[in-house]
Each structure stands twice: as structure tokens, then as C-alpha cells.
Design an enzyme around this catalytic site. Structure first.
Site, short mmCIF file in Angstrom:
data_model
loop_
_atom_site.label_atom_id
_atom_site.label_comp_id
_atom_site.label_asym_id
_atom_site.label_seq_id
_atom_site.Cartn_x
_atom_site.Cartn_y
_atom_site.Cartn_z
N SER A 92 0.87 -1.19 0.00
CA SER A 92 0.00 0.00 0.00
C SER A 92 0.89 1.23 0.00
O SER A 92 2.02 1.20 0.50
CB SER A 92 -0.87 0.03 1.25
N TYR A 122 -1.58 0.02 10.40
CA TYR A 122 -1.59 -0.37 8.99
C TYR A 122 -0.28 0.03 8.31
O TYR A 122 0.34 -0.78 7.61
CB TYR A 122 -2.80 0.29 8.31
N1 LIG Z 1 -8.58 -0.80 -1.09
C1 LIG Z 1 -7.56 0.03 -0.97
O1 LIG Z 1 -7.72 1.27 -0.96
C2 LIG Z 1 -6.17 -0.51 -0.85
C3 LIG Z 1 -5.10 0.36 -1.11
C4 LIG Z 1 -3.79 -0.12 -0.99
C5 LIG Z 1 -3.58 -1.42 -0.63
N2 LIG Z 1 -4.63 -2.25 -0.36
C6 LIG Z 1 -4.33 -3.62 0.05
O2 LIG Z 1 -4.91 -4.50 -0.90
C7 LIG Z 1 -5.18 -5.75 -0.29
C8 LIG Z 1 -6.61 -6.16 -0.63
O3 LIG Z 1 -7.47 -5.17 -0.07
P1 LIG Z 1 -8.96 -4.90 -0.56
O4 LIG Z 1 -9.09 -3.44 -0.69
O5 LIG Z 1 -9.31 -5.79 -1.68
O6 LIG Z 1 -9.74 -5.32 0.77
P2 LIG Z 1 -11.08 -6.14 1.03
O7 LIG Z 1 -12.07 -5.91 -0.05
O8 LIG Z 1 -11.47 -5.81 2.44
O9 LIG Z 1 -10.56 -7.64 0.94
C9 LIG Z 1 -9.67 -8.12 1.90
C10 LIG Z 1 -9.36 -9.56 1.60
O10 LIG Z 1 -8.47 -10.04 2.64
C11 LIG Z 1 -9.00 -11.25 3.16
N3 LIG Z 1 -8.72 -11.39 4.59
C12 LIG Z 1 -8.94 -10.49 5.56
N4 LIG Z 1 -8.65 -11.02 6.77
C13 LIG Z 1 -8.22 -12.30 6.51
C14 LIG Z 1 -7.78 -13.35 7.35
N5 LIG Z 1 -7.74 -13.25 8.69
N6 LIG Z 1 -7.41 -14.53 6.77
C15 LIG Z 1 -7.46 -14.66 5.42
N7 LIG Z 1 -7.87 -13.69 4.58
C16 LIG Z 1 -8.25 -12.52 5.13
C17 LIG Z 1 -10.50 -11.15 2.94
O11 LIG Z 1 -11.03 -12.44 2.80
P3 LIG Z 1 -12.05 -13.15 3.85
O12 LIG Z 1 -12.91 -12.09 4.45
O13 LIG Z 1 -12.75 -14.15 2.99
O14 LIG Z 1 -11.15 -13.79 4.84
C18 LIG Z 1 -10.60 -10.42 1.61
O15 LIG Z 1 -10.57 -11.30 0.53
C19 LIG Z 1 -4.93 -5.56 1.21
O16 LIG Z 1 -3.64 -6.05 1.55
C20 LIG Z 1 -4.96 -4.04 1.36
O17 LIG Z 1 -4.19 -3.61 2.47
C21 LIG Z 1 -5.92 -1.82 -0.48
#
Ligand SMILES: NC(=O)c1ccc[n+]([C@@H]2O[C@H](COP(=O)([O-])OP(=O)(O)OC[C@H]3O[C@@H](n4cnc5c(N)ncnc54)[C@H](OP(=O)(O)O)[C@@H]3O)[C@@H](O)[C@H]2O)c1
Length: 232
Positions: free
Chosen positions: A135, A148
Site C-alpha cells: 500500500s 496499517y
Molecule cells: N482498497 C484500498 O484502498 C487498498 C489500497 C492499498 C492497498 N490495499 C491492500 O490491498 C489488499 C486487498 O485489499 P482490498 O481493498 O481488496 O480489501 P477487502 O475488499 O477488504 O478484501 C480483503 C481480503 O483479505 C482477506 N482477509 C482479511 N482477513 C483475513 C484473514 N484473517 N485470513 C485470510 N484472509 C483474510 C478477505 O477475505 P475473507 O474475508 O474471505 O477472509 C478479503 O478477501 C490488502 O492487503 C490491502 O491492504 C488496499
């Protein structure tokens, strides 16, 4: 020869689901993991419709025994790619942030990926890739995002060191560093967030695919990508 597949963590929704769809379009075999089996099956259905062979493996990254079980399920598969995408964002000021918040962030965002990577790397071959969905918070400070930011900085450092360690084996280690992306993660972040102004998860998936699609002897070390409007 061992079977090959791309393992994607956090594949049940958001960026992970789009990475699954993007890799599926390339006709590759996928192994999807996360905790929500129904949502993982929904991603698997989308990927199968695009021509991929897909297996689903429920696992909680905060539970080392479940990571061990996941690794056992993947025995016999030499990963072409491990996409460490799953993550949580606990956003609270330092006076509200609890030890449990801190530990959960570390467990899911750092220790879980470490426990998975150390189990999968031994069977990975030259030409394979490790991808960390990091991120912009690894590089830019945002008030209230301390746990984070800590976790994302830690993972980038972990991957930078792994990159040098695994370079001689021909394994490419990649940090993808997105800014704000329109996913459900924002539903748990206090404040008003207009996801319509954010980058789409498809853009992050395309950055991952760009890095994976390079010839085996070309290494994309890092891609930082975000909306033109800024990080948040
Ligand atoms: N969205 C943004 O603005 C953004 C920006 C920069 C980086 N990121 C990074 O991108 C990645 C994906 O984020 P996203 O935005 O797609 O978030 P999201 O929609 O909340 O999805 C998060 C994913 O992580 C999984 N997860 C969470 N806790 C878990 C656990 N205890 N064990 C296994 N899996 C787990 C969830 O699956 P389950 O609920 O099925 O477990 C879900 O598939 C993350 O690393 C986030 O930090 C996001």
C-alpha cells in the site's frame, strides 16, 4: 513434473477477486484462499467462466495451524506465483488502538504472509514470482493509520530482502503499491470516503499482471499506482 498454479490470498473480494479474474483470462490454474468460502466460490465461478481451473482453500491467515493445512493442501503444486494480497486496515488514533488491534494487523498483514511464504518458497522454481500487494501507506503517513502503515512497511522490507535472497534462484519478488482503491475495505474505515473517486481494483490487478507477464529474466521490482486525484 509438479503441477503449477497461482495462489492468491484474499481472493474472496476486492483486489484479490480482480487479480483472480485477470490471471484467469490468461488461462492459468488458480488456487484461491480467504476465510469466506461462499465468496471464494463466487470468485472461482467467475474465474472458471474465463477458462481457468480453480481450487478453493479456506484458511484464516491469523491462524498458523490453518496456514499449515493450506500448505499441505497445496503439496505437489509448484507455485508459478504466490500473490500475498489479503489484508486488514484497522484505523484508530493511538489512544484507541488496542493491543488486539495491533496484533491482528500484524497477524493478518505480516506474520500470516511470512508463514505462507516460508512454506511455499522451497518448491517454487525459477521463473516463478512472489507478489506483495502492499500500500502507499508503506511510504506515506496518514494520521490514525499507524498499525496499517507499520504492517505495510514491514512487508515491503521483508519482500525487498527476499528479492535479493531469491534472485539467484530465478524467483522474482515484487511489491505492488496501490493508493486508495474502491473496495469494501473502506466500509470499516471511520470517516466519509467517496469510493467513486478512487482507482478501481482492476487497475491494481493489471499492475500485478504486468509484473507477472514480463519474461522470466525481467524483474519488475515495484509498481506504485494510484488515482490522478491523489492517495486518498
Ligand atoms: N482498497 C484500498 O484502498 C487498498 C489500497 C492499498 C492497498 N490495499 C491492500 O490491498 C489488499 C486487498 O485489499 P482490498 O481493498 O481488496 O480489501 P477487502 O475488499 O477488504 O478484501 C480483503 C481480503 O483479505 C482477506 N482477509 C482479511 N482477513 C483475513 C484473514 N484473517 N485470513 C485470510 N484472509 C483474510 C478477505 O477475505 P475473507 O474475508 O474471505 O477472509 C478479503 O478477501 C490488502 O492487503 C490491502 O491492504 C488496499
Amino acid at each position: 513434473m509438479a503441477e503449477q498454479a497461482y495462489l492468491i490470498t484474499g481472493a474472496s473480494r476486492g483486489i484479490g477477486r480482480e487479480i483472480a479474474r485477470t490471471i484467469a483470462r490468461r488461462g492459468r490454474r488458480l488456487a484461491l484462499t480467504g476465510r469466506d468460502t461462499a465468496a471464494l466460490e463466487a470468485t472461482a465461478g467467475l474465474a472458471r467462466d474465463l477458462g481457468a481451473e480453480v481450487t478453493v482453500h479456506a484458511a484464516d491467515l491469523a491462524d498458523v495451524s490453518q496456514i499449515g493445512k493450506l500448505a499441505d493442501e497445496l503439496k505437489g503444486i509448484s507455485l508459478s506465483g504466490l500473490i500475498a494480497n489479503a489484508g486488514v486496515a484497522v484505523v484508530k488514533g493511538i489512544e484507541e488502538l488496542t493491543s488486539e488491534d495491533w496484533q491482528r494487523t500484524l497477524d493478518v498483514n505480516v506474520t500470516g504472509p511470512f508463514e505462507l511464504v516460508r512454506r511455499m518458497v522451497p518448491s517454487m522454481k525459477a521463473g516463478s514470482s512472489l507478489v506483495n500487494v502492499s500500500s502507499v501507506a508503506a511510504k506515506v503517513a496518514f494520521p490514525g493509520w499507524s498499525s496499517y502503515c507499520m504492517s505495510k512497511s514491514a512487508m515491503e522490507g521483508f519482500f525487498r530482502s527476499l528479492r535479493e535472497e531469491l534472485r539467484p534462484r530465478g524467483i522474482r519478488v515484487i511489491n505492488i503499491t496501490p493508493a486508495a482503491t474502491a473496495t469494501d475495505i473502506w466500509q470499516g474505515v471511520p470517516g466519509e470516503w467517496d469510493t467513486a473517486k478512487m482507482m478501481s481494483p482492476e487497475q491494481v490487478a493489471m499492475a500485478v499482471a504486468f509484473a507477472l507477464d514480463r519474461p522470466d529474466d525481467v524483474l519488475v521490482e515495484e509498481i506504485q499506482i494510484g488515482g490522478l486525484g491523489g492517495n486518498l
